[in-house]
Design a protein around this motif. Structure first.
Motif, PDB file in Angstrom:
ATOM      1  N   LEU A  97       0.857  -1.178   0.000  1.00 11.10           N
ATOM      2  CA  LEU A  97       0.000   0.000   0.000  1.00 11.10           C
ATOM      3  C   LEU A  97       0.898   1.234   0.000  1.00 11.10           C
ATOM      4  CD1 LEU A  97      -3.026   0.853   0.269  1.00 11.10           C
ATOM      5  CD2 LEU A  97      -2.641   0.936   2.740  1.00 11.10           C
ATOM      6  N   ARG A  98       0.777   2.075  -1.038  1.00 10.76           N
ATOM      7  CA  ARG A  98       1.591   3.295  -1.114  1.00 10.76           C
ATOM      8  C   ARG A  98       0.731   4.487  -0.714  1.00 10.76           C
ATOM      9  NH1 ARG A  98       4.420   5.165  -5.736  1.00 10.76           N
ATOM     10  NH2 ARG A  98       6.019   5.849  -4.263  1.00 10.76           N
ATOM     11  N   VAL A  99       1.200   5.209   0.316  1.00 11.14           N
ATOM     12  CA  VAL A  99       0.421   6.286   0.926  1.00 11.14           C
ATOM     13  C   VAL A  99       1.248   7.565   0.951  1.00 11.14           C
ATOM     14  CG1 VAL A  99      -0.806   7.030   3.000  1.00 11.14           C
ATOM     15  CG2 VAL A  99      -0.764   4.602   2.389  1.00 11.14           C
ATOM     16  N   SER A 100       0.617   8.682   0.587  1.00  7.49           N
ATOM     17  CA  SER A 100       1.250  10.003   0.692  1.00  7.49           C
ATOM     18  C   SER A 100       0.537  10.795   1.779  1.00  7.49           C
ATOM     19  CB  SER A 100       1.161  10.740  -0.645  1.00  7.49           C
ATOM     20  OG  SER A 100       1.608  12.074  -0.512  1.00  7.49           O
ATOM     21  N   ALA A 101       1.327  11.447   2.654  1.00  6.69           N
ATOM     22  CA  ALA A 101       0.748  12.241   3.741  1.00  6.69           C
ATOM     23  C   ALA A 101       1.701  13.378   4.082  1.00  6.69           C
ATOM     24  CB  ALA A 101       0.494  11.370   4.969  1.00  6.69           C
ATOM     25  N   PRO A 102       1.180  14.493   4.633  1.00  7.08           N
ATOM     26  CA  PRO A 102       2.065  15.595   5.049  1.00  7.08           C
ATOM     27  C   PRO A 102       2.910  15.173   6.241  1.00  7.08           C
ATOM     28  CG  PRO A 102      -0.204  16.032   5.693  1.00  7.08           C
ATOM     29  CD  PRO A 102      -0.238  14.803   4.846  1.00  7.08           C
ATOM     30  N   PRO A 103       4.110  15.747   6.381  1.00  9.55           N
ATOM     31  CA  PRO A 103       5.029  15.303   7.434  1.00  9.55           C
ATOM     32  C   PRO A 103       4.473  15.430   8.848  1.00  9.55           C
ATOM     33  CG  PRO A 103       6.179  16.646   5.808  1.00  9.55           C
ATOM     34  CD  PRO A 103       4.722  16.751   5.494  1.00  9.55           C
ATOM     35  N   ASP A 104       3.805  16.550   9.157  1.00 15.76           N
ATOM     36  CA  ASP A 104       3.328  16.745  10.532  1.00 15.76           C
ATOM     37  C   ASP A 104       2.250  15.728  10.895  1.00 15.76           C
ATOM     38  OD1 ASP A 104       1.512  17.849   8.765  1.00 15.76           O
ATOM     39  OD2 ASP A 104       1.696  19.903   9.513  1.00 15.76           O
ATOM     40  N   LEU A 105       1.249  15.625  10.070  1.00 17.45           N
ATOM     41  CA  LEU A 105       0.194  14.646  10.317  1.00 17.45           C
ATOM     42  C   LEU A 105       0.763  13.234  10.276  1.00 17.45           C
ATOM     43  CD1 LEU A 105      -2.886  14.182  10.690  1.00 17.45           C
ATOM     44  CD2 LEU A 105      -3.041  13.959   8.209  1.00 17.45           C
ATOM     45  N   GLY A 106       1.693  13.005   9.348  1.00 21.03           N
ATOM     46  CA  GLY A 106       2.289  11.680   9.232  1.00 21.03           C
ATOM     47  C   GLY A 106       3.039  11.287  10.484  1.00 21.03           C
ATOM     48  N   LEU A 130       6.173  10.926   3.225  1.00 20.08           N
ATOM     49  CA  LEU A 130       5.794  12.089   4.025  1.00 20.08           C
ATOM     50  C   LEU A 130       6.369  13.350   3.394  1.00 20.08           C
ATOM     51  CD1 LEU A 130       6.310  10.723   7.661  1.00 20.08           C
ATOM     52  CD2 LEU A 130       4.227  10.766   6.280  1.00 20.08           C
ATOM     53  N   SER A 131       5.507  14.112   2.740  1.00 19.50           N
ATOM     54  CA  SER A 131       5.933  15.363   2.109  1.00 19.50           C
ATOM     55  C   SER A 131       4.705  16.197   1.807  1.00 19.50           C
ATOM     56  CB  SER A 131       6.712  15.088   0.818  1.00 19.50           C
ATOM     57  OG  SER A 131       5.847  14.609  -0.192  1.00 19.50           O
ATOM     58  N   HIS A 132       4.935  17.500   1.583  1.00 18.62           N
ATOM     59  CA  HIS A 132       3.837  18.408   1.222  1.00 18.62           C
ATOM     60  C   HIS A 132       3.615  18.454  -0.291  1.00 18.62           C
ATOM     61  CE1 HIS A 132       3.029  20.032   5.189  1.00 18.62           C
ATOM     62  NE2 HIS A 132       4.315  20.289   5.377  1.00 18.62           N
ATOM     63  N   LEU A 193       4.523  33.064  16.496  1.00 20.12           N
ATOM     64  CA  LEU A 193       5.205  32.035  15.706  1.00 20.12           C
ATOM     65  C   LEU A 193       4.266  31.630  14.582  1.00 20.12           C
ATOM     66  CD1 LEU A 193       6.439  29.886  18.748  1.00 20.12           C
ATOM     67  CD2 LEU A 193       7.446  31.975  17.780  1.00 20.12           C
ATOM     68  N   HIS A 194       4.708  31.840  13.343  1.00 26.28           N
ATOM     69  CA  HIS A 194       3.786  31.782  12.201  1.00 26.28           C
ATOM     70  C   HIS A 194       4.179  30.666  11.220  1.00 26.28           C
ATOM     71  CE1 HIS A 194       0.857  33.307   9.349  1.00 26.28           C
ATOM     72  NE2 HIS A 194       1.778  33.344   8.406  1.00 26.28           N
ATOM     73  N   PHE A 195       3.164  29.921  10.796  1.00 25.38           N
ATOM     74  CA  PHE A 195       3.362  28.887   9.777  1.00 25.38           C
ATOM     75  C   PHE A 195       3.374  29.556   8.404  1.00 25.38           C
ATOM     76  CE2 PHE A 195       1.475  25.325   7.132  1.00 25.38           C
ATOM     77  CZ  PHE A 195       2.644  24.573   7.096  1.00 25.38           C
ATOM     78  N   ALA A 196       4.498  29.428   7.693  1.00 27.65           N
ATOM     79  CA  ALA A 196       4.706  30.191   6.461  1.00 27.65           C
ATOM     80  C   ALA A 196       3.731  29.832   5.357  1.00 27.65           C
ATOM     81  CB  ALA A 196       6.140  29.992   5.971  1.00 27.65           C
ATOM     82  N   GLU A 197       3.187  28.608   5.378  1.00 25.95           N
ATOM     83  CA  GLU A 197       2.315  28.174   4.283  1.00 25.95           C
ATOM     84  C   GLU A 197       0.833  28.323   4.624  1.00 25.95           C
ATOM     85  OE1 GLU A 197       3.457  24.300   2.955  1.00 25.95           O
ATOM     86  OE2 GLU A 197       5.545  24.862   2.637  1.00 25.95           O
ATOM     87  N   LEU A 198       0.522  29.093   5.653  1.00 30.28           N
ATOM     88  CA  LEU A 198      -0.873  29.334   6.006  1.00 30.28           C
ATOM     89  C   LEU A 198      -1.584  29.996   4.827  1.00 30.28           C
ATOM     90  CD1 LEU A 198      -2.433  28.811   8.646  1.00 30.28           C
ATOM     91  CD2 LEU A 198      -2.140  31.231   9.184  1.00 30.28           C
ATOM     92  N   LEU A 221       9.044  34.459  14.635  1.00 23.88           N
ATOM     93  CA  LEU A 221       9.625  33.290  13.963  1.00 23.88           C
ATOM     94  C   LEU A 221       8.625  32.785  12.948  1.00 23.88           C
ATOM     95  CD1 LEU A 221      11.840  31.069  13.719  1.00 23.88           C
ATOM     96  CD2 LEU A 221      10.582  29.806  15.493  1.00 23.88           C
ATOM     97  N   GLU A 222       9.105  32.566  11.733  1.00 22.60           N
ATOM     98  CA  GLU A 222       8.247  32.049  10.660  1.00 22.60           C
ATOM     99  C   GLU A 222       8.904  30.788  10.091  1.00 22.60           C
ATOM    100  OE1 GLU A 222       5.747  33.726   6.805  1.00 22.60           O
ATOM    101  OE2 GLU A 222       7.365  34.918   7.686  1.00 22.60           O
ATOM    102  N   LEU A 223       8.137  29.713  10.049  1.00 24.81           N
ATOM    103  CA  LEU A 223       8.644  28.431   9.557  1.00 24.81           C
ATOM    104  C   LEU A 223       7.636  27.797   8.615  1.00 24.81           C
ATOM    105  CD1 LEU A 223      10.057  26.601  12.734  1.00 24.81           C
ATOM    106  CD2 LEU A 223      11.367  27.393  10.780  1.00 24.81           C
ATOM    107  N   ASN A 224       8.142  26.943   7.718  1.00 19.30           N
ATOM    108  CA  ASN A 224       7.233  26.162   6.879  1.00 19.30           C
ATOM    109  C   ASN A 224       7.115  24.733   7.406  1.00 19.30           C
ATOM    110  OD1 ASN A 224       9.733  25.145   6.256  1.00 19.30           O
ATOM    111  ND2 ASN A 224       9.489  25.269   4.032  1.00 19.30           N
ATOM    112  N   HIS A 225       7.419  24.558   8.692  1.00 17.11           N
ATOM    113  CA  HIS A 225       7.399  23.240   9.314  1.00 17.11           C
ATOM    114  C   HIS A 225       6.650  23.354  10.640  1.00 17.11           C
ATOM    115  CE1 HIS A 225       8.825  19.493  11.138  1.00 17.11           C
ATOM    116  NE2 HIS A 225       9.204  19.120   9.927  1.00 17.11           N
ATOM    117  N   SER A 226       5.454  22.786  10.704  1.00 18.05           N
ATOM    118  CA  SER A 226       4.599  22.982  11.873  1.00 18.05           C
ATOM    119  C   SER A 226       5.159  22.338  13.132  1.00 18.05           C
ATOM    120  CB  SER A 226       3.193  22.448  11.584  1.00 18.05           C
ATOM    121  OG  SER A 226       3.254  21.096  11.178  1.00 18.05           O
ATOM    122  N   LEU A 227       5.854  21.202  13.002  1.00 15.33           N
ATOM    123  CA  LEU A 227       6.432  20.576  14.185  1.00 15.33           C
ATOM    124  C   LEU A 227       7.561  21.429  14.765  1.00 15.33           C
ATOM    125  CD1 LEU A 227       6.497  16.799  13.173  1.00 15.33           C
ATOM    126  CD2 LEU A 227       4.786  18.052  14.499  1.00 15.33           C
ATOM    127  N   GLY A 228       8.306  22.112  13.887  1.00 15.83           N
ATOM    128  CA  GLY A 228       9.330  23.045  14.361  1.00 15.83           C
ATOM    129  C   GLY A 228       8.713  24.200  15.119  1.00 15.83           C
TER     130      GLY A 228
END
Length: 297
Positions: A97-106, A130-132, A193-198, A221-228
């Motif tokens: 089974l091949r699955v794609s999911a975003p890193p944070d949720l993954g 795991l990628s966007h 602290l702001h998520f850059a891809e909002l 701080l602005e990041l494109n990584h929610s876990l960060g």
């Protein structure tokens, strides 16, 4: 010009040649005697040679028919085994089974769910990307993709798995030092602290009983990584806006404190998408149902 199927009529021929009877072959194949006879005649026409001598009392292989049967020896069991192998994917959860999911949720949700699913389904293996990045399920060979927001074409099925509320929060240490905002506009005096891809940009929207605020944010701080961003909030750097599936456990454990709880921000619809097909594999159906159940917990 119509392309002829090289296997067309072979099952009928081999079954008749085994029983030397069109009636018995029809019973075994679950067809009418006329259909079996028609398939054999079409095969003979295609080959340009008679395979059986027929009479009202007897069916006998011709010399060409006997040679043809000998050359085809073993092919029918192989065909049936191939059919059984393909049909097994519709009867039980088997295969990759091949699955794609975003890193944070993954990282926080999908990987733990996958681990449990694999224990329950030993004949399944999973490849988790795991990628966007936007994936083309068919061209990239994925069975399904999980995203927070999806735009899909008509050849794909979309199913909502869960809804996650977006909240703002900060660490107890940050609140002790800087205090907590009492109204949305107080955020202008805090480190955000702001998520850059909002999708709505550097604006944090709030609503309550018809009252709305759209607060412009100048991120500390602005990041494109929610876990960060979550890690930065845990370290007391500032106030963060993130989905509950990322910070919910930290809030429940007291590592983060939810702020402005009377105000609504937005929600994320967690969705799964997979190719529309009348014959969706059991592994896909079972995994989607399992994941939906885990996310509802």
């Amino acid at each position: 010009m119509k392309t002829l199927d090289p296997l067309d009529g072979i099952a009928a021929f081999l079954t008749v040649s085994t029983h030397l009877s069109f009636s018995k072959a029809a019973d075994e194949l679950g067809m009418s005697r006329a259909t079996v006879g028609a398939q054999v005649r079409q095969l003979e026409d295609r080959l340009g040679i008679r395979l059986f001598q027929r009479s009202t009392r007897k069916v006998v292989l011709t010399e060409a028919g006997a040679a043809y049967r000998e050359a085809l020896s073993g092919i029918l069991p192989q065909i049936r085994e191939a059919e059984r192998a393909a049909m097994s994917f519709q009867k039980e959860a088997v295969g990759r089974l091949r699955v794609s999911a975003p890193p944070d949720l993954g990282h926080l949700v999908i990987v733990p769910a996958v681990s449990e699913f694999l224990k329950l389904n030993p004949a399944v293996s999973i490849e988790l990307d795991l990628s966007h990045r936007a994936v083309n399920l068919v061209e990239d060979g994925f069975d399904l993709a999980i995203r927070g927001r999806l735009s899909v074409d008509i050849n794909l099925i979309t199913r909502q798995l869960a809804t996650s509320q977006i909240v703002i929060c900060a660490s107890p240490a940050y609140i002790d030092e800087h205090g907590a905002p009492e109204m949305p506009h107080d955020l202008a005096h805090h480190s955000c602290l702001h998520f850059a891809e909002l999708r709505w940009g550097r604006i944090w929207p709030f609503s309550r009983n018809g009252e709305e605020f759209r607060v412009p944010i100048v991120p500390r701080l602005e990041l494109n990584h929610s876990l960060g961003l979550r890690d930065a909030a845990l370290l007391g750097i500032g106030i963060v806006l993130l989905p509950d599936f990322i910070v919910g456990e930290d809030i429940r454990q007291g590592r983060l404190v939810r702020l402005l709880p009377d105000w609504d921000i937005s929600t994320i619809q967690l969705q799964v998408v997979y190719p529309a097909n009348r014959h969706i594999a059991v592994k896909v159906r079972r995994f989607v149902s399992f994941l939906a159940g885990k996310l509802r917990q």
